[in-house]
Structure formats: C-alpha cells, structure tokens
Enzyme design. Sequence first.
Site, mmCIF file in Angstrom:
data_model
loop_
_atom_site.group_PDB
_atom_site.id
_atom_site.type_symbol
_atom_site.label_atom_id
_atom_site.label_comp_id
_atom_site.label_asym_id
_atom_site.label_seq_id
_atom_site.Cartn_x
_atom_site.Cartn_y
_atom_site.Cartn_z
ATOM 1 N N SER A 68 0.836 -1.193 0.000
ATOM 2 C CA SER A 68 0.000 0.000 0.000
ATOM 3 C C SER A 68 0.880 1.256 0.000
ATOM 4 O O SER A 68 1.686 1.435 -0.913
ATOM 5 C CB SER A 68 -0.951 -0.038 1.192
ATOM 6 O OG SER A 68 -1.966 0.920 1.061
ATOM 7 N N ASP A 92 -9.514 -5.042 -5.300
ATOM 8 C CA ASP A 92 -8.971 -4.070 -4.348
ATOM 9 C C ASP A 92 -9.852 -2.832 -4.378
ATOM 10 O O ASP A 92 -9.864 -2.086 -5.357
ATOM 11 C CB ASP A 92 -7.529 -3.721 -4.715
ATOM 12 C CG ASP A 92 -6.808 -2.926 -3.631
ATOM 13 O OD1 ASP A 92 -7.464 -2.092 -2.986
ATOM 14 O OD2 ASP A 92 -5.601 -3.139 -3.437
ATOM 15 N N HIS A 103 -7.568 -5.606 -0.793
ATOM 16 C CA HIS A 103 -6.386 -4.803 -0.468
ATOM 17 C C HIS A 103 -5.562 -5.487 0.617
ATOM 18 O O HIS A 103 -4.356 -5.267 0.716
ATOM 19 C CB HIS A 103 -6.820 -3.407 -0.004
ATOM 20 C CG HIS A 103 -5.699 -2.413 0.063
ATOM 21 N ND1 HIS A 103 -4.998 -1.998 -1.046
ATOM 22 C CD2 HIS A 103 -5.143 -1.750 1.119
ATOM 23 C CE1 HIS A 103 -4.077 -1.119 -0.697
ATOM 24 N NE2 HIS A 103 -4.132 -0.965 0.616
#
Length: 320
Positions: A142, A271, A300
């Site tokens: 991320s 995601d 995610h």
Amino acid sequence: MSTVSTPDSASRRNLLKGVAGVGLAAAGASANSAAAKTPASVHTGKPTGDRLVTKDGTSLYFKDWGTLAVVFSHGYPLSSDAWEDQMFFLLQNGYRVIAHDRRGFGRSSQPSGGYDYDTFADDLAQLVEALDLREATFVGHSMGGGEVARYVARHGQSRVAKVAFVSSVTPFLLKTATNPNGAPKELFDTFRAAVQANRSQWNLDVTMPYYSFNRPGAHVSEGLRESYWRQGQATGLPAAYHALGAFSETDFRDDLRKITVPALVVHGSDDQIVPLEISAKLTAGLVPHAKLIVYEGGSHGLLHVDKDRLNADLLAFLRG
C-alpha cells in the site's frame, strides 16, 4: 483495629507535591508528545536494540530477524505488525526479515512533521545503512510501495537486489491533468475529515472494504478487523492525517522508471482501496523488469486474506 498515623502539614504538602509530580509525568508520557526527548544513551544513526534515532531525533522502532535481508514497508495506518505472517514464513525459510514502524506510526515516535515521502525514504535509508544491509529485497504494501519507490529514487540501488510492490499506491492516485484516471482530491478530503471526526470508528469501518468483507458470501474475521483497528489507533493523529495527503498526492512515476532491478507487482482484482487499473497495471508498465501477478477477487488486505499464496509468491521471487 489498626491505627494509621497522620502526617503533619509539611509532610502532607510534600506528599501532595510528589503525587502531583508523578501524575503530570504519567500524563506527559501517555500523550507521547511530538517533542519527546531522545534517551541520552541512544546515539543518532546507531541502532540500539530495536530502536534507531534518525538525524532529526525521531525514534524508529524496527524488527530484525534472521539472515539474507528482506526489508518490509507497511501500509496505512498500520505498523510492522502487519507483515508478521510474511516475516515469520520467510524467517523459517532462511531469510533475515526487517520491518520498521514508519515515523508517527506504531511504536515509533510521533514528531509534529516529516510526513512526506522524501522523509520516509530518508528514514528508511538511515535504518538500512545503520544495519549495513546489502543485496536486500525491499517489499512495500500500500503506502509502503511508495516508500520503496522513493527510497530507490533518492538513494539508488547499491544496497538493493530486488523490489516488490503489494497492493501498492504507486504510481499516482490523484486525478490531475496528466493523470486523468486518478481519484479526485475531494475523495481524500473525506478521509481526512473522517480522521478528525471519529478516527476510531473510521478505522473500524474501513476494514470491511479493505479485506473485501463487504462482498456477498465473504467470511468476516473479527480478529483481523480488531488487529487493523489496534494498529491504526496506535498511529499518531498527525501521521494519520498528513500521511493521507502524502500517499494520495505524491507522483511516483519518475521514481518507478529508475528501478532497474527485478521487480514483482502483486495486486488483487477486487482491491476497493487502491483499484488495480490505476495502480498495479500502470506500475508494472513503468518498471523495466517487472512481473505482474493479479489475484482474482483479491482484496487490499492480501497480506492476511491471501497470505499463503502471497508467501509462496514472495519466496519464489526471492529464490528466482
């Protein structure tokens, strides 16, 4: 019946002063103020136990297990704890695994500033140099993917063997004239507003789309939700607020073009936090020697929901 002696007035005053002093000291410690002092026994730039003090006095917490280095950069608003499934797996397979809590996050100190990618990358570089890591693989999840990209751009690849981007925010999330498919700034403004309005509730609510627990038939893990919430609440409010702007408004396109070592890009097709089409597919196209792996239906939160597959893919990449 026992008797209790009563202190005289002077003794009572001294006792009250002592109690008040202890109370104020405890309150100051629990506030974890941005002006926290560095212990005199800790030297800047030299790791002491699980701590490194950066040049600006920020204390970074880190974990360092095993040999053959793999360096992990965590996502928002989490800490190095988010990587433990991967760290323990790779440790068992002979690798040295290092992960730090980014400044303002987790157990690191909470300065009032420095929540930008140049500073994040410089912090990482100081840790890498202090541990004298060489031929290391850098893995970012991320917002940590942006940290890896900026680290390479600012500090080169002399200590880098490979890089991996997992559910990464790269190359650029914000909608601009040169990035028309990005998300509008107004969306990220709502996140900042949520952080200020009720961060605790927001950290809990976001776990549903984060892990795709909001999809029909999803098996919801309350443990994962609580772990996310715990890590998110440990992050300081300045970091929680300003990091949103950092990862949404930083353009990593030029950073990615500078990566010439082998790269792995892993992303979930579902995601809901960082959509595949505006992130991994573009990242893989900008890094010269990148391999893209898409997890069909993946969220995610691949580090946990798809940890067995991700662990296997990372191990294969490291050995390849």
